[in-house]
Design a protein around this motif. Structure first.
Motif, PDB file in Angstrom:
ATOM      1  N   THR A  58       0.834  -1.203   0.000  1.00 34.32           N
ATOM      2  CA  THR A  58       0.000   0.000   0.000  1.00 34.32           C
ATOM      3  C   THR A  58       0.867   1.250   0.000  1.00 34.32           C
ATOM      4  O   THR A  58       0.646   2.173  -0.797  1.00 34.32           O
ATOM      5  CB  THR A  58      -0.933   0.012   1.228  1.00 34.32           C
ATOM      6  OG1 THR A  58      -1.742  -1.162   1.181  1.00 34.32           O
ATOM      7  CG2 THR A  58      -1.802   1.249   1.247  1.00 34.32           C
ATOM      8  N   GLU A  59       1.886   1.266   0.856  1.00 31.74           N
ATOM      9  CA  GLU A  59       2.796   2.407   0.907  1.00 31.74           C
ATOM     10  C   GLU A  59       3.604   2.528  -0.390  1.00 31.74           C
ATOM     11  O   GLU A  59       3.898   3.629  -0.837  1.00 31.74           O
ATOM     12  CB  GLU A  59       3.743   2.294   2.107  1.00 31.74           C
ATOM     13  CG  GLU A  59       3.059   2.421   3.452  1.00 31.74           C
ATOM     14  CD  GLU A  59       2.442   1.122   3.962  1.00 31.74           C
ATOM     15  OE1 GLU A  59       1.765   1.177   4.989  1.00 31.74           O
ATOM     16  OE2 GLU A  59       2.623   0.066   3.324  1.00 31.74           O
ATOM     17  N   LEU A  60       3.918   1.398  -0.979  1.00 29.16           N
ATOM     18  CA  LEU A  60       4.657   1.394  -2.239  1.00 29.16           C
ATOM     19  C   LEU A  60       3.811   2.036  -3.347  1.00 29.16           C
ATOM     20  O   LEU A  60       4.310   2.845  -4.128  1.00 29.16           O
ATOM     21  CB  LEU A  60       5.043  -0.035  -2.609  1.00 29.16           C
ATOM     22  CG  LEU A  60       6.055  -0.219  -3.717  1.00 29.16           C
ATOM     23  CD1 LEU A  60       7.375   0.469  -3.381  1.00 29.16           C
ATOM     24  CD2 LEU A  60       6.282  -1.704  -3.963  1.00 29.16           C
ATOM     25  N   GLU A 112      16.626   4.846   0.192  1.00 27.62           N
ATOM     26  CA  GLU A 112      15.366   5.302  -0.387  1.00 27.62           C
ATOM     27  C   GLU A 112      15.546   5.815  -1.819  1.00 27.62           C
ATOM     28  O   GLU A 112      14.718   5.547  -2.695  1.00 27.62           O
ATOM     29  CB  GLU A 112      14.757   6.390   0.491  1.00 27.62           C
ATOM     30  CG  GLU A 112      13.428   6.897  -0.024  1.00 27.62           C
ATOM     31  CD  GLU A 112      12.836   7.956   0.886  1.00 27.62           C
ATOM     32  OE1 GLU A 112      11.633   7.845   1.170  1.00 27.62           O
ATOM     33  OE2 GLU A 112      13.570   8.877   1.295  1.00 27.62           O
ATOM     34  N   TYR A 113      16.629   6.551  -2.076  1.00 31.24           N
ATOM     35  CA  TYR A 113      16.808   7.095  -3.420  1.00 31.24           C
ATOM     36  C   TYR A 113      16.969   5.990  -4.467  1.00 31.24           C
ATOM     37  O   TYR A 113      16.587   6.157  -5.627  1.00 31.24           O
ATOM     38  CB  TYR A 113      17.980   8.090  -3.480  1.00 31.24           C
ATOM     39  CG  TYR A 113      19.358   7.474  -3.487  1.00 31.24           C
ATOM     40  CD1 TYR A 113      20.005   7.177  -4.684  1.00 31.24           C
ATOM     41  CD2 TYR A 113      20.027   7.201  -2.301  1.00 31.24           C
ATOM     42  CE1 TYR A 113      21.280   6.616  -4.691  1.00 31.24           C
ATOM     43  CE2 TYR A 113      21.292   6.647  -2.300  1.00 31.24           C
ATOM     44  CZ  TYR A 113      21.920   6.352  -3.495  1.00 31.24           C
ATOM     45  OH  TYR A 113      23.166   5.807  -3.502  1.00 31.24           O
ATOM     46  N   VAL A 114      17.493   4.839  -4.068  1.00 31.74           N
ATOM     47  CA  VAL A 114      17.647   3.711  -4.982  1.00 31.74           C
ATOM     48  C   VAL A 114      16.272   3.081  -5.241  1.00 31.74           C
ATOM     49  O   VAL A 114      15.905   2.815  -6.396  1.00 31.74           O
ATOM     50  CB  VAL A 114      18.643   2.667  -4.432  1.00 31.74           C
ATOM     51  CG1 VAL A 114      18.703   1.438  -5.334  1.00 31.74           C
ATOM     52  CG2 VAL A 114      20.023   3.292  -4.265  1.00 31.74           C
ATOM     53  N   VAL A 118      14.279   2.920  -8.944  1.00 31.70           N
ATOM     54  CA  VAL A 118      13.754   1.719  -9.590  1.00 31.70           C
ATOM     55  C   VAL A 118      12.249   1.853  -9.801  1.00 31.70           C
ATOM     56  O   VAL A 118      11.720   1.518 -10.874  1.00 31.70           O
ATOM     57  CB  VAL A 118      14.102   0.440  -8.791  1.00 31.70           C
ATOM     58  CG1 VAL A 118      13.437  -0.788  -9.413  1.00 31.70           C
ATOM     59  CG2 VAL A 118      15.615   0.250  -8.715  1.00 31.70           C
ATOM     60  N   LEU A 119      11.556   2.376  -8.817  1.00 32.95           N
ATOM     61  CA  LEU A 119      10.114   2.572  -8.954  1.00 32.95           C
ATOM     62  C   LEU A 119       9.813   3.567 -10.071  1.00 32.95           C
ATOM     63  O   LEU A 119       8.942   3.336 -10.916  1.00 32.95           O
ATOM     64  CB  LEU A 119       9.524   3.038  -7.623  1.00 32.95           C
ATOM     65  CG  LEU A 119       8.012   3.200  -7.549  1.00 32.95           C
ATOM     66  CD1 LEU A 119       7.279   1.958  -8.045  1.00 32.95           C
ATOM     67  CD2 LEU A 119       7.610   3.518  -6.115  1.00 32.95           C
ATOM     68  N   PRO A 143      17.034  13.567 -10.004  1.00 38.28           N
ATOM     69  CA  PRO A 143      18.427  13.987  -9.828  1.00 38.28           C
ATOM     70  C   PRO A 143      19.403  12.884  -9.417  1.00 38.28           C
ATOM     71  O   PRO A 143      20.610  13.076  -9.538  1.00 38.28           O
ATOM     72  CB  PRO A 143      18.333  15.059  -8.741  1.00 38.28           C
ATOM     73  CG  PRO A 143      17.071  14.760  -8.005  1.00 38.28           C
ATOM     74  CD  PRO A 143      16.137  14.151  -9.011  1.00 38.28           C
ATOM     75  N   ARG A 144      18.902  11.762  -8.964  1.00 47.89           N
ATOM     76  CA  ARG A 144      19.814  10.713  -8.497  1.00 47.89           C
ATOM     77  C   ARG A 144      19.836   9.478  -9.391  1.00 47.89           C
ATOM     78  O   ARG A 144      20.237   8.405  -8.957  1.00 47.89           O
ATOM     79  CB  ARG A 144      19.450  10.321  -7.067  1.00 47.89           C
ATOM     80  CG  ARG A 144      19.735  11.443  -6.084  1.00 47.89           C
ATOM     81  CD  ARG A 144      19.475  11.005  -4.689  1.00 47.89           C
ATOM     82  NE  ARG A 144      20.259  11.811  -3.765  1.00 47.89           N
ATOM     83  CZ  ARG A 144      20.325  11.562  -2.483  1.00 47.89           C
ATOM     84  NH1 ARG A 144      19.692  10.542  -1.972  1.00 47.89           N
ATOM     85  NH2 ARG A 144      21.038  12.329  -1.702  1.00 47.89           N
ATOM     86  N   THR A 145      19.434   9.640 -10.640  1.00 47.33           N
ATOM     87  CA  THR A 145      19.406   8.498 -11.562  1.00 47.33           C
ATOM     88  C   THR A 145      20.778   7.844 -11.676  1.00 47.33           C
ATOM     89  O   THR A 145      20.916   6.636 -11.466  1.00 47.33           O
ATOM     90  CB  THR A 145      18.896   8.919 -12.957  1.00 47.33           C
ATOM     91  OG1 THR A 145      17.517   9.265 -12.833  1.00 47.33           O
ATOM     92  CG2 THR A 145      19.041   7.800 -13.967  1.00 47.33           C
TER      93      THR A 145
END
Length: 167
Positions: A58-60, A112-114, A118-119, A143-145
Protein backbone atom coordinates in the motif's frame (compact mmCIF):
# COMPACT_ATOMS: atom_id res chain seq x y z
CA UNK A 1 15.41 -25.36 8.12
CA UNK A 2 16.06 -27.37 4.98
CA UNK A 3 19.04 -27.18 2.62
CA UNK A 4 18.33 -28.33 -0.91
CA UNK A 5 21.23 -29.12 -3.22
CA UNK A 6 20.77 -28.93 -6.96
CA UNK A 7 23.06 -30.21 -9.72
CA UNK A 8 21.49 -27.65 -12.07
CA UNK A 9 22.33 -24.77 -9.73
CA UNK A 10 25.88 -23.72 -10.59
CA UNK A 11 26.66 -20.47 -8.77
CA UNK A 12 23.64 -18.99 -7.07
CA UNK A 13 22.42 -19.40 -3.54
CA UNK A 14 18.91 -18.41 -2.53
CA UNK A 15 16.56 -18.82 0.39
CA UNK A 16 12.88 -18.40 1.11
CA UNK A 17 10.26 -19.19 3.70
CA UNK A 18 7.96 -22.13 3.06
CA UNK A 19 5.39 -22.08 5.82
CA UNK A 20 7.26 -22.51 9.11
CA UNK A 21 10.36 -23.79 7.32
CA UNK A 22 13.27 -21.92 5.77
CA UNK A 23 14.58 -23.41 2.53
CA UNK A 24 18.12 -22.63 1.34
CA UNK A 25 18.98 -23.62 -2.23
CA UNK A 26 22.66 -24.26 -3.01
CA UNK A 27 24.75 -25.85 -5.76
CA UNK A 28 25.24 -29.60 -5.26
CA UNK A 29 29.03 -29.30 -5.49
CA UNK A 30 29.31 -26.84 -2.59
CA UNK A 31 31.47 -28.05 0.31
CA UNK A 32 30.08 -28.47 3.83
CA UNK A 33 32.07 -25.43 4.96
CA UNK A 34 30.65 -23.28 2.14
CA UNK A 35 27.18 -24.60 2.93
CA UNK A 36 27.45 -23.52 6.59
CA UNK A 37 28.69 -20.10 5.53
CA UNK A 38 25.93 -19.56 2.95
CA UNK A 39 23.18 -20.88 5.20
CA UNK A 40 24.22 -18.31 7.81
CA UNK A 41 24.36 -15.52 5.23
CA UNK A 42 20.97 -16.39 3.80
CA UNK A 43 19.30 -16.76 7.21
CA UNK A 44 20.54 -13.30 8.16
CA UNK A 45 19.36 -11.86 4.84
CA UNK A 46 15.88 -13.30 5.34
CA UNK A 47 15.72 -12.03 8.91
CA UNK A 48 16.87 -8.56 7.87
CA UNK A 49 14.36 -8.53 5.05
CA UNK A 50 11.54 -9.40 7.43
CA UNK A 51 12.63 -6.67 9.85
CA UNK A 52 12.59 -4.12 7.05
CA UNK A 53 9.11 -4.84 5.80
CA UNK A 54 8.08 -1.34 6.90
CA UNK A 55 7.14 -0.33 3.37
CA UNK A 56 4.23 -2.55 2.38
CA UNK A 57 2.47 -2.74 -0.97
CA UNK A 58 0.00 0.00 0.00
CA UNK A 59 2.80 2.41 0.91
CA UNK A 60 4.66 1.39 -2.24
CA UNK A 61 1.63 2.31 -4.38
CA UNK A 62 1.37 5.65 -2.56
CA UNK A 63 5.05 6.31 -3.22
CA UNK A 64 4.52 5.49 -6.91
CA UNK A 65 1.77 8.12 -7.08
CA UNK A 66 4.04 10.71 -5.44
CA UNK A 67 6.91 9.97 -7.82
CA UNK A 68 4.63 10.08 -10.85
CA UNK A 69 3.31 13.49 -9.81
CA UNK A 70 6.74 14.88 -9.04
CA UNK A 71 8.80 13.55 -11.93
CA UNK A 72 6.35 12.44 -14.64
CA UNK A 73 3.72 15.19 -14.42
CA UNK A 74 1.32 12.64 -12.90
CA UNK A 75 1.03 10.75 -16.19
CA UNK A 76 1.95 7.26 -14.96
CA UNK A 77 -0.96 5.44 -13.32
CA UNK A 78 -0.14 1.86 -12.34
CA UNK A 79 -3.02 -0.47 -11.56
CA UNK A 80 -0.87 -2.29 -9.02
CA UNK A 81 2.55 -1.91 -7.44
CA UNK A 82 3.89 -4.64 -5.21
CA UNK A 83 6.94 -6.30 -3.74
CA UNK A 84 7.81 -9.75 -5.05
CA UNK A 85 10.28 -12.35 -3.84
CA UNK A 86 10.81 -14.17 -7.15
CA UNK A 87 12.98 -11.53 -8.84
CA UNK A 88 16.56 -12.29 -8.00
CA UNK A 89 18.18 -11.08 -11.20
CA UNK A 90 16.03 -8.00 -11.84
CA UNK A 91 15.37 -5.04 -9.60
CA UNK A 92 11.91 -4.42 -10.99
CA UNK A 93 9.58 -5.23 -13.82
CA UNK A 94 6.62 -3.64 -15.48
CA UNK A 95 3.84 -4.94 -17.71
CA UNK A 96 2.61 -1.79 -19.45
CA UNK A 97 -0.40 -3.51 -21.03
CA UNK A 98 -1.65 -4.47 -17.57
CA UNK A 99 -0.35 -1.45 -15.70
CA UNK A 100 1.44 -3.63 -13.17
CA UNK A 101 4.76 -2.96 -11.48
CA UNK A 102 6.71 -5.45 -9.39
CA UNK A 103 9.79 -4.59 -7.36
CA UNK A 104 12.28 -7.10 -6.02
CA UNK A 105 12.14 -7.52 -2.26
CA UNK A 106 15.93 -7.07 -2.34
CA UNK A 107 15.36 -3.31 -2.77
CA UNK A 108 13.74 -3.06 0.65
CA UNK A 109 17.12 -2.90 2.34
CA UNK A 110 18.54 -0.28 -0.02
CA UNK A 111 18.60 3.49 0.37
CA UNK A 112 15.37 5.30 -0.39
CA UNK A 113 16.81 7.09 -3.42
CA UNK A 114 17.65 3.71 -4.98
CA UNK A 115 14.15 2.32 -4.35
CA UNK A 116 12.67 5.55 -5.74
CA UNK A 117 14.83 5.30 -8.87
CA UNK A 118 13.75 1.72 -9.59
CA UNK A 119 10.11 2.57 -8.95
CA UNK A 120 10.37 5.65 -11.18
CA UNK A 121 12.12 3.55 -13.85
CA UNK A 122 9.18 1.12 -13.87
CA UNK A 123 6.66 3.99 -13.83
CA UNK A 124 8.38 5.42 -16.91
CA UNK A 125 7.80 2.08 -18.65
CA UNK A 126 4.07 2.68 -18.33
CA UNK A 127 4.62 5.65 -20.64
CA UNK A 128 7.45 4.33 -22.84
CA UNK A 129 7.85 0.53 -22.94
CA UNK A 130 11.45 0.33 -24.26
CA UNK A 131 14.77 1.83 -23.19
CA UNK A 132 15.17 4.29 -26.05
CA UNK A 133 15.97 8.01 -25.86
CA UNK A 134 12.36 8.95 -25.03
CA UNK A 135 12.43 6.61 -22.04
CA UNK A 136 15.70 8.01 -20.66
CA UNK A 137 14.47 11.58 -21.14
CA UNK A 138 11.65 10.78 -18.71
CA UNK A 139 14.23 9.90 -16.05
CA UNK A 140 16.33 13.03 -16.64
CA UNK A 141 14.27 14.94 -14.08
CA UNK A 142 15.19 12.52 -11.26
CA UNK A 143 18.43 13.99 -9.83
CA UNK A 144 19.81 10.71 -8.50
CA UNK A 145 19.41 8.50 -11.56
CA UNK A 146 23.12 8.03 -12.21
CA UNK A 147 23.94 7.60 -8.53
CA UNK A 148 21.21 4.97 -8.09
CA UNK A 149 22.29 3.12 -11.22
CA UNK A 150 25.86 3.09 -9.94
CA UNK A 151 24.72 1.79 -6.57
CA UNK A 152 22.77 -1.05 -8.22
CA UNK A 153 25.70 -1.91 -10.49
CA UNK A 154 27.93 -2.11 -7.42
CA UNK A 155 25.50 -4.40 -5.61
CA UNK A 156 25.21 -6.62 -8.67
CA UNK A 157 28.98 -6.87 -9.00
CA UNK A 158 29.44 -7.58 -5.28
CA UNK A 159 26.83 -10.33 -5.44
CA UNK A 160 28.48 -11.80 -8.53
CA UNK A 161 31.86 -11.90 -6.78
CA UNK A 162 30.50 -13.39 -3.56
CA UNK A 163 28.86 -16.36 -5.26
CA UNK A 164 30.99 -19.50 -5.38
CA UNK A 165 32.65 -19.84 -8.78
CA UNK A 166 32.33 -22.86 -11.03
CA UNK A 167 36.11 -23.42 -11.18
Amino acid sequence: MEVRRSARRRRTVSAYREGDRTVVLIPARMSAKEERKWVGVMLEKLAAQERRSQLGDTELAERAEQLSRRYLDGRAHPRSVRWVTNQNTRWGSCTPSEGTIRLSHRLQSMPEYVRDYVLLHELAHLLVPGHGPDFWRLLDSYPRTERARGFLEGVTEAERRSVPSED
